[in-house]
Design an enzyme around this catalytic site. Sequence first.
Site, short mmCIF file in Angstrom:
data_model
loop_
_atom_site.label_atom_id
_atom_site.label_comp_id
_atom_site.label_asym_id
_atom_site.label_seq_id
_atom_site.Cartn_x
_atom_site.Cartn_y
_atom_site.Cartn_z
N ASP A 176 0.86 -1.18 0.00
CA ASP A 176 0.00 0.00 0.00
C ASP A 176 0.89 1.23 0.00
OD1 ASP A 176 -2.11 1.65 -0.06
OD2 ASP A 176 -2.96 1.04 1.86
N HIS A 225 -7.95 1.01 7.29
CA HIS A 225 -8.26 2.36 6.82
C HIS A 225 -9.54 2.87 7.45
CE1 HIS A 225 -5.65 1.25 3.13
NE2 HIS A 225 -4.94 1.66 4.17
N MET A 248 -8.77 1.65 16.52
CA MET A 248 -10.16 2.05 16.62
C MET A 248 -10.58 2.25 18.08
SD MET A 248 -13.33 0.00 14.97
CE MET A 248 -13.05 -1.41 16.04
N HIS A 252 4.39 5.03 13.30
CA HIS A 252 3.25 5.37 12.45
C HIS A 252 1.91 5.00 13.06
CE1 HIS A 252 2.75 1.20 11.51
NE2 HIS A 252 1.98 1.40 10.49
N GLY A 253 1.92 4.33 14.18
CA GLY A 253 0.65 3.92 14.76
C GLY A 253 0.90 3.08 15.98
#
Lengths: 144, 485
Positions: B100, B208, B385, B408-409
Amino acid sequence: MNTSHFEYLPHPADARFIAHGTTLEDTFEQAAQAMFGVIIQNATLEPERQVDIELESEGLENLLYDYLSELLYLFEVEEIVFGQFKVDSVEQTNSGYVLKGSASGESIDTECHNFETEVKAVTYHQLKVEKESEGYSAHVIVDT
Amino acid sequence: MTQQQAKDFVRKVDDNIYDVPMDFQEGMRVPGRIFVSQKLMNDLEVDTLRQTANVATLPGIQKYSMAMPDAHFGYGFPIGGVAAFDAQDGVISPGGVGFDINCGVRIIRTDLEVGEVRPRIKELMNELFKAIPSGVGSKSRLRVSGSELDDAFTYGARWAVESGYGVESDIEHCEDGGFIDAADPEKVSEKAHKRGKPQFGTLGSGNHFLEIQEVDKIYEPEIAKAYGIREGTITIMVHCGSRGAGHQICTDYLRVMEQASRKYGITLPDKQLACAPANSREGQDYFKAMAAGANYAWANRQVITHWVRETFEKFFGRDAESMGMDLVYDVAHNVAKLEEHEIDGIKKPVYVHRKGATRAFPPGHMDVPATYRSVGQPVLIPGSMGTPSYILHGAERAMELTFGSACHGAGRVMGRAEAKRKFRGEILEKQLADQGITVIATHPSMLAEEAPGVYKSSSEVVNVMHDLHVARKVVRVKPIGVAKG
């Protein structure tokens, strides 16, 4: 005895599976079935539309990579969710291997197809096609 | 080597810095360097160490093969991997970018107070879900022509803004001005064109999302002010990438690189690390195609931003400008960039691969937009989430420690299949609703795959970057509405 089947193995980010088959053709079909099992589970898909597939690759692993990648491409571009996979032949040539077969399924309808997971691509990571005492196995990790 | 033996190799250099010495694995050209807390190190999979070591064997790698605090086992490079390769003697690897291409995040500020939005969040999420196609098999509302698609590949967010999907300041607030100018759509296959066309302007699936958030904590008031963020207001976060176009570009070039690796005699510990010399035809072809994929992703997020603004305008009966819906920033998470870095006291061009990592340039860096240059680049770290996301700013040690990169997360700890066995989408939806978070998804199982419990703690990960002065916390935002593909 028909030893063709597939199983999923745990992987922290992606979907990983091993497909087994009595022949190379069976093994490839099982791998395709396993990959579409990640995309959509327990769906009964009628063979309403069919596409023919013919590929040539230098090695067996590349052939499997190309075959599964082609199915993902056709899924998105032809908008067919495949349920049946037929690999008629995997033959060795002077320059590698040639696969001939077809896949069939239904036109994508997001109203009735409950998609589980988007498979982005097939990876080369730990990709293997191996000869076993009875038939073949294929190890695949797909990126989800 | 057992798991314990592998971990015994790791040496603590300093708080939050661990090295994987070169005798960990044959062929390593540089050591591995893992930026984690003690707790994250204890939880780190040995396979992530092995993958970090594998990257260290590639030709031309500079300083260290790095792993950010959210690193986890991927394929080829670990997710959270950062590596820089000499532009002359090094390599370029699609496996160091991922499928991606330019999966990334942007955040839009507003002047809307949380009190104006929360009572109507369900209706708003429904409207956004209708306006922005998402999920597997979804198609865009946009019908781009072949030449428009090529323009998007070439000019990214700039093309989108020039075509009416946004305002000039959006481009100024994108990493690299919203496009990498090395892109060449002719290096993008027919197949990638075909996959990209109908999906242009779609969110996609998996991790996403589109999120409506509440600014709930400000750590650095002056910098938050520079970013235009005020406590108690609403922000909007968009997380998506280059869709089928990017997936196909990577698929195509992995194949090319697999052959190129053999042609150029590069020994690979893992085929997914297939690469070519940076200055070879194969290497440059991939770089130009990857840049096109990255640009597609920037254009995609820009078009989605336009639809978000339109939806808000219709919903609140006000224009986007009066609601202050400005893009704060947009970052790429999966990309290779030609950048200049100081190595052993000498500045030189390198291809920095960030696979699941964010650029984090410090104050004063010329590549930080002029409006933010005095405070440093906004670094956007989406939470999982239902958990908070952070805005950090690139800080003073980023260039020295991480080639100007941060996490990044949160980083996954559990596979999707296991997540589906452990969590039920319907129950999660209820639990999140109890916390005041409205979630909308194409399928309940999508929620299970992305349950907060399948990720590391985002605050633990962010604190490592903060304490190292690589990227410092500026703002925390909490979700109130989430749309998942």
